[in-house]
Design a protein around this motif. Structure first.
Motif, short mmCIF file in Angstrom:
data_model
loop_
_atom_site.label_atom_id
_atom_site.label_comp_id
_atom_site.label_asym_id
_atom_site.label_seq_id
_atom_site.Cartn_x
_atom_site.Cartn_y
_atom_site.Cartn_z
N GLY A 49 0.80 -1.22 0.00
CA GLY A 49 0.00 0.00 0.00
C GLY A 49 0.83 1.27 0.00
O GLY A 49 1.87 1.37 -0.64
N ASN A 50 0.36 2.26 0.78
CA ASN A 50 0.97 3.59 0.76
C ASN A 50 1.79 3.88 2.01
O ASN A 50 1.79 4.98 2.54
CB ASN A 50 -0.12 4.66 0.60
N GLY A 81 -9.06 -3.17 -9.29
CA GLY A 81 -9.55 -2.05 -8.50
C GLY A 81 -11.06 -1.93 -8.43
O GLY A 81 -11.58 -0.84 -8.23
N ASN A 126 0.88 5.82 -6.63
CA ASN A 126 0.84 4.42 -7.09
C ASN A 126 0.06 4.30 -8.39
O ASN A 126 0.49 3.63 -9.35
CB ASN A 126 0.23 3.53 -6.02
N LYS A 127 -1.11 4.93 -8.45
CA LYS A 127 -1.93 4.85 -9.65
C LYS A 127 -1.28 5.57 -10.83
O LYS A 127 -1.40 5.13 -11.98
CB LYS A 127 -3.32 5.43 -9.37
N SER A 164 1.67 7.29 -1.46
CA SER A 164 0.24 7.58 -1.55
C SER A 164 -0.38 6.80 -2.69
O SER A 164 0.31 6.36 -3.62
CB SER A 164 0.00 9.09 -1.76
N ARG A 165 -1.69 6.63 -2.60
CA ARG A 165 -2.42 5.90 -3.64
C ARG A 165 -2.36 6.64 -4.98
O ARG A 165 -2.33 6.02 -6.03
CB ARG A 165 -3.87 5.71 -3.22
#
Length: 511
Positions: free
Chosen positions: A218-219, A398, A347-348, A343-344
């Motif tokens: 994750g973040n 997702g 990542n995206k 952070s998400r």
């Protein structure tokens, strides 16, 4: 002639005698080597309690040093007991202020003492005695129990001197009490029956919770999550999988009543599979009355007949092609610079960049010429694809319902308990993006109980539940493995559903 026969018989008798003597000796030696290894593992669990200091440059609320009582802006805090100290006072805090005791005996009357820490009580705390707000004075004041989380004023604490029994608070049914581990450590015979007897004192609804978190997933918020659990539970039941393997963490289950513990896994799909593999290898008793089926992915490399096949557990999906390539590139980048993925959104964005690159390069093109696909023993003719995805659950990428697609065709929703895998194909990274925003449908290749995929040539990116790798020519077989009990979030009712539910029902089944 007779002498030769007698000599052969003597040698045979001698060999069997030696075998009969050596085997028990070897077994005894092996057990003697394993016994101290088990003791070392249990000793790691029964470690001496000590503060787990975490340094911060700025506290998020007015904070006072628990040693010198002076206000501090930066310093360190213990995420187990909540003690705060400036950098100069940390050595003294380690000596004078005790952290949560992993093991502790009961009092003579059979009760358990509160463990009070002075000052820095949580915001909006209320005194357990006078019910007035605590921690409102601008100084080190008031107390909090590190087990039941009760708070009291300095003056009101005196009223608890005769009623200082701690009940572990609202989470008592999932906490492993220090006195339980103290009694287990003193047992002469460690046996499940003895654990069941000790568990009676913990209550009829006692179901201890083991928390296994992968801080690399994750973040990078795993450390904060682990701190929250250490604050509310016994620190011995909270594990960071970046420091300890699931197999070692789950050793704690062997000191609890059989089938009495729950395991909470915090991380990605790969982390869940990692823990389930450890549970399966340790042959721990698990609940199986569920609809969630787990699958075994066996990878046999071509030409390496003497190498043991690679076996993985699949919970959600297996894929070969562009989505696995993006995951592989992302994984390699995160391993090099883990601090960058904080952070998400970042990542995206990285996933988007790698997906855009693949749209231009098309590294996985002509997949249909490189692989053969069999569903329940029948070979499937493949169109011009770049990727194949095998799903065990209804969601992919997702939250996209991959099998159902755009919903413009009458495809029923997938089930978790039908023993079937859904197999689809994609034409590339751009097609994957179209599917996620419901602008296109996947190529539905079929459903099957057993999926077999043969990679005939070259290397291709693959992944199982988000754990990617590059694979050469091989044969991949996906078969049923076992079942596991899972929790899932049920969507809240909308206003329309609530209003319709409140209307009178005139017979017939309600949808």
């Amino acid at each position: 002639m007779d002498g030769a026969v007698e000599s052969r018989e003597e040698w045979t008798l001698l060999l069997w005698t030696g075998f009969a003597v050596l085997v028990p000796v070897l077994i005894t030696l092996w057990c003697s080597f394993q016994r101290p290894k088990r003791k070392v593992q249990l000793k790691d669990l029964f470690r001496k309690s000590k503060h787990g200091w975490h340094y911060t440059d700025l506290f998020n609320k007015p904070t006072y040093c628990c040693v010198c009582a002076q206000p501090i802006l930066q310093g360190a805090f213990c995420d187990c007991c909540g003690v705060c100290a400036d950098e100069q006072c940390i050595p003294r805090a380690d000596i004078t202020l005790a952290c949560k005791e992993i093991m502790a005996p009961l009092r003579a009357d059979g009760s358990f003492n509160h463990h009070w820490v002075r000052g820095n009580v949580p915001l909006a705390s209320y005194c357990s005695v006078c019910k007035q707000q605590c921690g409102t004075q601008p100084k080190l004041c008031d107390y909090r129990c590190v087990w039941c989380q009760a708070t009291v004023h300095d003056d009101c604490k005196m009223a608890l001197s005769s009623e200082g029994q701690c009940d572990m608070g609202e989470f008592h049914s999932v906490i492993i009490p220090p006195q339980y581990l103290h009694q287990v450590n003193n047992l002469r015979r460690r046996h499940p029956d003895e654990y069941c007897k000790l568990a009676v004192a913990c209550g009829s609804v006692w179901s201890p919770l083991l928390v296994l978190a992968n801080t690399r997933s994750g973040n990078n918020m795993g450390e904060v999550l682990l701190g929250e659990f250490r604050t509310r539970l016994n620190p011995v039941q909270v594990f960071d999988l970046s420091d300890i393997t699931p197999a070692k963490a789950l050793q704690l289950c062997t000191l609890l009543p059989p089938g009495g513990a729950c395991v909470l896994v915090c991380g990605g799909d790969g982390t869940v599979g990692w823990v389930l593999d450890a549970i399966d290898a340790m042959k721990l008793k698990v609940l199986t009355h569920t609809c969630f089926i787990l699958w075994k992915v066996q990878v046999v490399s071509k030409g390496n007949y003497f190498r043991k096949p690679k076996v993985l557990s699949m919970n959600n999906y297996f894929s070969v092609g562009p989505d696995a390539l993006m995951a592989l590139n992302f994984h390699a980048h995160r391993e090099k610079t883990p601090s960058f993925f904080s952070s998400r959104i970042i990542n995206k964005a990285v996933y988007f960049l790698y997906g855009t690159k693949d749209c231009l390069v098309q590294e996985c093109k002509d997949l249909d010429k490189r692989v053969e696909l069999e569903l329940d023993g029948e070979q499937v003719a493949l169109p011009s694809l770049e990727g194949i995805i095998v799903c065990n659950v209804g969601y992919w990428g997702g939250g996209c319902r991959l099998w159902e697609g755009m919903g413009d065709e009458p495809y029923p929703p997938t089930r978790l308990d039908d023993g079937l895998l859904e197999v689809v194909g994609v034409f590339g990274s751009f097609h994957c993006a179209q599917i996620q925003v419901k602008l296109a449908n996947p190529v539905r290749l079929g459903q099957a109980h057993t999926v077999r995929l043969v990679l005939k040539s070259s290397r291709m990116p693959m992944q199982v539940d988000g754990e990617p790798w590059a694979q050469g020519p091989c044969t991949i077989t996906i078969t049923h493995k076992t079942q596991a009990l899972m929790l899932y979030h049920s969507a809240e009712q909308t206003d329309d559903e609530e209003s319709s539910a409140s209307e009178p029902h005139n017979g017939g089944p309600r949808p």
